[in-house]
Design an enzyme around this catalytic site. Structure first.
Site, PDB file in Angstrom:
ATOM      1  N   ASP A  11      11.441 -10.253  48.909  1.00  0.00           N
ATOM      2  CA  ASP A  11      10.460  -9.196  49.112  1.00  0.00           C
ATOM      3  C   ASP A  11      11.099  -7.894  48.640  1.00  0.00           C
ATOM      4  OD1 ASP A  11       8.177  -7.781  50.310  1.00  0.00           O
ATOM      5  OD2 ASP A  11       9.621  -7.182  51.843  1.00  0.00           O
ATOM      6  N   ASP A  13       9.861  -4.015  49.480  1.00  0.00           N
ATOM      7  CA  ASP A  13       9.882  -2.944  50.480  1.00  0.00           C
ATOM      8  C   ASP A  13      10.348  -3.457  51.838  1.00  0.00           C
ATOM      9  OD1 ASP A  13       8.834  -0.752  48.869  1.00  0.00           O
ATOM     10  OD2 ASP A  13       7.033  -1.969  48.764  1.00  0.00           O
TER      11      ASP A  13
END
Length: 216
Positions: A11, A13
């Site tokens: 991922d 953020d």
């Protein structure tokens, strides 16, 4: 504990970078522009979800496309204003990996995802964004697509996430999950391994794949 993998899926953020301050600034301004009360806005889960799904929870269908474009613009324009920063360990961990062994899988649009990654000098060979999928996290589609693009069996992939929705997506894809306690408390994260951030891990590349270990 050592985890063996053929591919690593990150991922963005909250995992590689932090853009929490930017997200708060931009979405608060966006909500004000569209007349959404603070109470109603607080009731919608933001982190780890595509903007189109968040907007669809708050506005009528005929306004969604315009409103998504607006919040995307606000966030892209905020990137140069301190809107993104590298999290501890990100640079060192990624630099230890071959480019064809890892991918970034973000709920952001391609335009926003690339803007944030470019700002901190991360240039993934494989990038999956909200523009590439029809169902966002916690659906497994984003991570399954990344595995397919890398040509790796999902069962041999490891997902790195900070958000419960992303961890659920990784588990649903049949992948090993590593949670980073950067935006949630460790006890709120259900994963095969929970660490504070990527600085707690090391990666050793071998002929058989990648060995991920916890630093002592």
């Amino acid at each position: 504990m050592t985890i063996h993998a053929h591919a690593l899926l990150f991922d963005n953020d909250g995992t590689l970078v932090s853009s929490l301050d930017s997200v708060e600034r931009c979405w608060t301004r966006w909500a004000e522009e569209y007349g959404i009360t603070a109470e109603r806005f607080r009731g919608v889960a933001l982190h780890g979800r595509p903007a189109v799904e968040i907007v669809a929870d708050l506005l009528p269908a005929h306004l969604v496309a315009e409103a998504v474009a607006r919040v995307e613009l606000l966030e892209v324009e905020d990137v140069p204003n301190g809107g993104v920063r590298l999290l501890p360990g990100t640079r060192e961990f990624l630099d230890s990996l071959p480019a064809d062994r890892w991918a970034v899988v973000t709920s952001a649009t391609r335009r926003l995802g690339e803007a944030r990654l470019d700002a901190v000098g991360i240039l993934p060979k494989t990038l999956v964004t909200a523009d590439d999928i029809t169902r966002g996290k916690p659906d497994p589609e984003p991570y399954l697509l990344a595995a397919r693009r890398l040509g790796v069996d999902p069962a041999r992939c490891v997902v790195f996430e900070d958000a419960p929705a992303g961890l659920r997506a990784g588990r649903a894809a049949g992948m090993t999950t590593v949670a980073l306690a950067t935006t949630h408390r460790a006890q709120e994260l259900d994963a095969d391994l929970v660490v504070k951030d990527l600085s707690a891990l090391s990666a050793l590349v071998t002929d058989a794949g990648v060995e991920i270990s916890v630093r002592h």
